[in-house]
Design an enzyme around this catalytic site. Structure first.
Site, PDB file in Angstrom:
ATOM      1  N   LYS A 181     114.542  16.574  15.465  1.00 23.28           N
ATOM      2  CA  LYS A 181     115.973  16.300  15.635  1.00 23.28           C
ATOM      3  C   LYS A 181     116.312  14.843  15.308  1.00 23.28           C
ATOM      4  O   LYS A 181     116.870  14.102  16.120  1.00 23.28           O
ATOM      5  CB  LYS A 181     116.465  16.668  17.038  1.00 23.28           C
ATOM      6  CG  LYS A 181     116.266  18.141  17.364  1.00 23.28           C
ATOM      7  CD  LYS A 181     116.913  18.521  18.675  1.00 23.28           C
ATOM      8  CE  LYS A 181     116.774  19.991  19.002  1.00 23.28           C
ATOM      9  NZ  LYS A 181     115.431  20.406  19.441  1.00 23.28           N
TER      10      LYS A 181
HETATM   11  P1  5BU Z   1     112.817  28.492  24.818  1.00 20.17           P
HETATM   12  O1  5BU Z   1     111.603  28.369  25.684  1.00 20.17           O
HETATM   13  O2  5BU Z   1     112.839  29.817  24.018  1.00 20.17           O
HETATM   14  O3  5BU Z   1     114.085  28.234  25.554  1.00 20.17           O
HETATM   15  O4  5BU Z   1     112.633  27.324  23.742  1.00 20.17           O
HETATM   16  C1  5BU Z   1     113.605  27.026  22.781  1.00 20.17           C
HETATM   17  C2  5BU Z   1     113.105  25.966  21.822  1.00 20.17           C
HETATM   18  O5  5BU Z   1     114.087  25.750  20.819  1.00 20.17           O
HETATM   19  C3  5BU Z   1     112.830  24.616  22.445  1.00 20.17           C
HETATM   20  O6  5BU Z   1     111.681  24.063  21.820  1.00 20.17           O
HETATM   21  C4  5BU Z   1     114.056  23.785  22.116  1.00 20.17           C
HETATM   22  O7  5BU Z   1     113.742  22.422  21.920  1.00 20.17           O
HETATM   23  C5  5BU Z   1     114.533  24.402  20.823  1.00 20.17           C
HETATM   24  N1  5BU Z   1     116.000  24.375  20.640  1.00 20.17           N
HETATM   25  C6  5BU Z   1     116.874  25.026  21.489  1.00 20.17           C
HETATM   26  O8  5BU Z   1     116.453  25.645  22.460  1.00 20.17           O
HETATM   27  N2  5BU Z   1     118.221  24.981  21.250  1.00 20.17           N
HETATM   28  C7  5BU Z   1     118.765  24.329  20.211  1.00 20.17           C
HETATM   29  O9  5BU Z   1     119.984  24.350  20.008  1.00 20.17           O
HETATM   30  C8  5BU Z   1     117.847  23.665  19.339  1.00 20.17           C
HETATM   31  C9  5BU Z   1     116.493  23.709  19.569  1.00 20.17           C
HETATM   32 BR1  5BU Z   1     118.506  22.802  17.877  1.00 20.17          BR
END
Ligand code: 5BU
Length: 259
Positions: free
Chosen positions: A93
């Site tokens: 990011k």
């Molecule tokens: P989760 O455990 O499925 O909630 O992880 C989601 C991943 O996607 C996590 O590594 C975040 O940093 C990433 N992410 C997110 O959740 N939402 C966003 O809008 C973005 C990245 Br851009």
């Protein structure tokens, strides 16, 4: 219209080599999973990559959460990427001025430009951030791609309205861009990949603002690749969970292009 076109056709429309590779990988592996490997020990990340590698197309890292990062970790991850045929995305990011992101991409402890096929980039700094990142690639001979963030998944995110549309315009301005990170169908360019985070088997949220939608919902909202993290990494049987997400996402994609 983009939602109805099969991945192998979109592969031929992509201006970025990594985008084209992603479309072809999705088609050949019948998988649209981007696995979020949010674990803090290098061995655990490597083990996860070896277990899930055959069933995913993109392995998403946050290298700055590792407690024992080393060059050997990168070497092992690259070997697994080759063995199981997946790409690596560092979810960095980037968000600063061109000169700074160029240094952050190429230098420091992580030397991200050397190993990440893809990195994520905020649009907040404007179009010039892409030129900055390009600068960080002067010594790199392999193809590289960027994903531009247009909409975030978290509650109250400011990535809405004009901002999101401006991010889409920036994403379409350069062949370095492989895709767009967003929650809804906000672009029509066939050659760009929509990556959507916030995916779980049932809709809901965590206690720090993350919002989840189901595989079927995100695919119908335009997701080509779906980011799954805790839905898999916190499952008792990670392999079974990976296969379940893979199947649900792929079925939803087949339905999307055929309906
Ligand atoms: P989760 O455990 O499925 O909630 O992880 C989601 C991943 O996607 C996590 O590594 C975040 O940093 C990433 N992410 C997110 O959740 N939402 C966003 O809008 C973005 C990245 Br851009």
């Amino acid at each position: 219209k983009r939602l109805k076109i099969p991945f192998h056709v979109r592969a031929s429309k992509a201006k970025n080599a990594i985008a084209s590779k992603l479309f072809n990988l999705m088609e050949s592996k019948q998988s649209t999973i981007c696995l979020a490997a949010d674990l803090t020990k290098a061995d655990a990340v490597i083990e996860l990559a070896d277990l899930t590698g055959p069933h995913i197309v993109l392995f998403k890292t946050h290298v700055d959460i590792l407690e024992d990062f080393s060059n050997d970790f990168i070497k092992r991850l690259k070997e697994l990427a080759k063995k199981h045929n997946f790409l690596i995305m560092e979810d960095r990011k980037f968000a600063d001025i061109g000169n700074t992101v160029s240094l952050q991409y190429e230098k420091g402890i992580y030397k991200i430009a050397e190993w990440a096929d893809i990195v994520t980039v905020h649009a907040i700094a404007g179009q010039s951030i892409i030129d900055g990142l390009k600068n960080g690639l002067q010594k790199i001979s392999e193809s590289r791609g960027l994903f531009i963030l247009a909409e975030m998944s978290s509650k109250g995110a400011l990535t809405i309205g004009e901002y999101a549309l401006g991010a889409v315009t920036i994403a379409q301005s350069s062949d370095m861009v492989a895709g767009i990170v967003c929650q809804s169908n906000i672009f029509s360019n066939l050659g760009l990949v929509q990556l959507t985070p916030g995916v779980k088997l049932s809709q809901g949220s965590d206690n720090t603002g993350q919002q989840y939608n189901t595989p079927e919902f995100v695919v119908n909202s335009g997701a080509d690749l779906a980011v799954v993290g805790r839905g898999i990494i916190e499952a008792e049987d990670k392999l079974a969970a990976t296969l379940e997400y893979k199947e649900k996402l792929w079925t939803a994609y087949l339905k999307r292009i055929s309906d």
